[in-house]
Write a protein that holds these residues in place. Sequence first.
Motif, PDB file in Angstrom:
ATOM      1  N   UNK A 317       0.853  -1.195   0.000  1.00 11.35           N
ATOM      2  CA  UNK A 317       0.000   0.000   0.000  1.00 11.35           C
ATOM      3  C   UNK A 317       0.880   1.234   0.000  1.00 11.35           C
ATOM      4  N   UNK A 318       0.441   2.251  -0.757  1.00 12.44           N
ATOM      5  CA  UNK A 318       1.151   3.529  -0.847  1.00 12.44           C
ATOM      6  C   UNK A 318       0.152   4.661  -0.663  1.00 12.44           C
ATOM      7  N   UNK A 322      -5.442   4.328   5.969  1.00 12.91           N
ATOM      8  CA  UNK A 322      -6.743   4.063   6.584  1.00 12.91           C
ATOM      9  C   UNK A 322      -7.327   2.709   6.264  1.00 12.91           C
ATOM     10  N   UNK A 323      -6.652   1.896   5.496  1.00 13.51           N
ATOM     11  CA  UNK A 323      -7.187   0.594   5.105  1.00 13.51           C
ATOM     12  C   UNK A 323      -6.475  -0.493   5.889  1.00 13.51           C
ATOM     13  N   UNK A 324      -7.229  -1.533   6.226  1.00 12.60           N
ATOM     14  CA  UNK A 324      -6.692  -2.634   7.015  1.00 12.60           C
ATOM     15  C   UNK A 324      -6.070  -3.671   6.087  1.00 12.60           C
ATOM     16  N   UNK A 325      -4.824  -4.001   6.338  1.00  9.50           N
ATOM     17  CA  UNK A 325      -4.094  -4.946   5.507  1.00  9.50           C
ATOM     18  C   UNK A 325      -4.674  -6.345   5.605  1.00  9.50           C
ATOM     19  N   UNK A 326      -5.014  -6.786   6.812  1.00 10.87           N
ATOM     20  CA  UNK A 326      -5.519  -8.145   7.010  1.00 10.87           C
ATOM     21  C   UNK A 326      -6.865  -8.348   6.303  1.00 10.87           C
ATOM     22  N   UNK A 353      -1.421  -7.472  -5.192  1.00 12.00           N
ATOM     23  CA  UNK A 353      -2.382  -6.445  -4.765  1.00 12.00           C
ATOM     24  C   UNK A 353      -1.590  -5.190  -4.430  1.00 12.00           C
ATOM     25  N   UNK A 354      -1.759  -4.149  -5.232  1.00  7.20           N
ATOM     26  CA  UNK A 354      -1.090  -2.870  -5.038  1.00  7.20           C
ATOM     27  C   UNK A 354      -2.149  -1.788  -4.825  1.00  7.20           C
ATOM     28  N   UNK A 355      -2.056  -1.105  -3.704  1.00  4.44           N
ATOM     29  CA  UNK A 355      -3.001  -0.025  -3.388  1.00  4.44           C
ATOM     30  C   UNK A 355      -2.251   1.302  -3.477  1.00  4.44           C
ATOM     31  N   UNK A 356      -2.739   2.176  -4.335  1.00  4.05           N
ATOM     32  CA  UNK A 356      -2.173   3.510  -4.522  1.00  4.05           C
ATOM     33  C   UNK A 356      -3.283   4.512  -4.217  1.00  4.05           C
ATOM     34  N   UNK A 357      -3.183   5.168  -3.064  1.00  2.00           N
ATOM     35  CA  UNK A 357      -4.218   6.093  -2.577  1.00  2.00           C
ATOM     36  C   UNK A 357      -5.538   5.348  -2.465  1.00  2.00           C
TER      37      UNK A 357
END
Length: 384
Positions: A317-318, A322-326, A353-357
């Motif tokens: 995540x980048x 505020x998001x839960x990894x699990x 799984x790549x989270x950008x904003x």
Amino acid sequence: MATENKSKPNSHPNKVNKKRKHYLPYNRPVKKGAHPLCPGVQGFFITCDGGREHQASHEAIDVIDSFFEEVVEEGIESKVEKLKPSVNPLNKITKFSYSDSSSSDDEDNDENKDAGDEGRRDGDELQKKNADEPVIAVNIDSRDETVSQNEDDASFEKKTQEIEEKPEDHLNQEAKAAVPRVKKQCVRTGTDESGNGSSLKLEKKSVDQLIEAELAELSDKGKRRFSKLDPACNGVVFIQMRKRDGDPSPKDIVQHMMTSLASTRKHISRFLLRVLPIEISCYASDEEIRRAIKPLVDKYFPEETQTPLKFAVLYEARANTGIDRAKIIGAVAKSVPPPHKVDLGSPNLSIVVQIVKTVCLIGVAERYKELAKYNVRQLTSVTT
């Protein structure tokens, strides 16, 4: 002393201060990238050195385009090899099971001769019987019977002669049938598909016109196959791929890229680090991820399979705390059907799984750890 405490007059009274305060325009959004990253796209997620995003994006388009052409050429060559007909000369006589050897032909000829001899014997016996029996021609009916008997004898002799001559004709027919017929190519006449009979007009374009058409297509950003999107994050580049019918998927392109780099160790880039394939993009929430990942799971992890696969979930995540990894990892892992199992040590496929904003990018990678985690710089570096 009093004179010393006085402030010094401005030596340049007419000089205007150039530093002015710049305020944001009222009721207008802050200017962002021309093409921001948004859900619903697929392409390639690329990491690079910080501050080199512009150079890395142009370099990535050139590198990906070159490997895309290689994958397309390999696919065309494989299709052509499959469509190649087997070598079968026209003059070659193929032998069937019942005519495999000359002995079988001799046996057929002997059988036909035996049948002809038996027919002759039967005909001679019938003639003897008819000669011994007295024929009384009293009524017209009895005359008809004698005539019919004579006609039967004549027809029977003709049949026996045909049987004797048949083996040679039969062999000639088999030889003709053994030679394959030359198929004529279907030549399309001057009618269109609708069958109206109108002549087809083939437009012949010169090389200059073809080049101009290609340049016009490249100038239109909406028709480009590869274009860059702004993820608004440091050290990250996203290249969008507009997939057309028959084009390979981003996974196939990246897989071909990494395997070729691992074998050749050829240096192809200056700014690129990791290149990851992205096939699905959605908003970063549990519900959206479960809904969007279904077609990807059906494609790579079918329920009805005899060889279950091992998989692992790779999460990063980048610019989003505020998001839960699990929760995200659990949502992705639970969407895979039960025949397939989780194995973090040696997985067959890795779900990236790549989270950008606020955007979640999902893809599938094969041999992720073996290929240096898809790091171009590590694959092309020469180890001593």
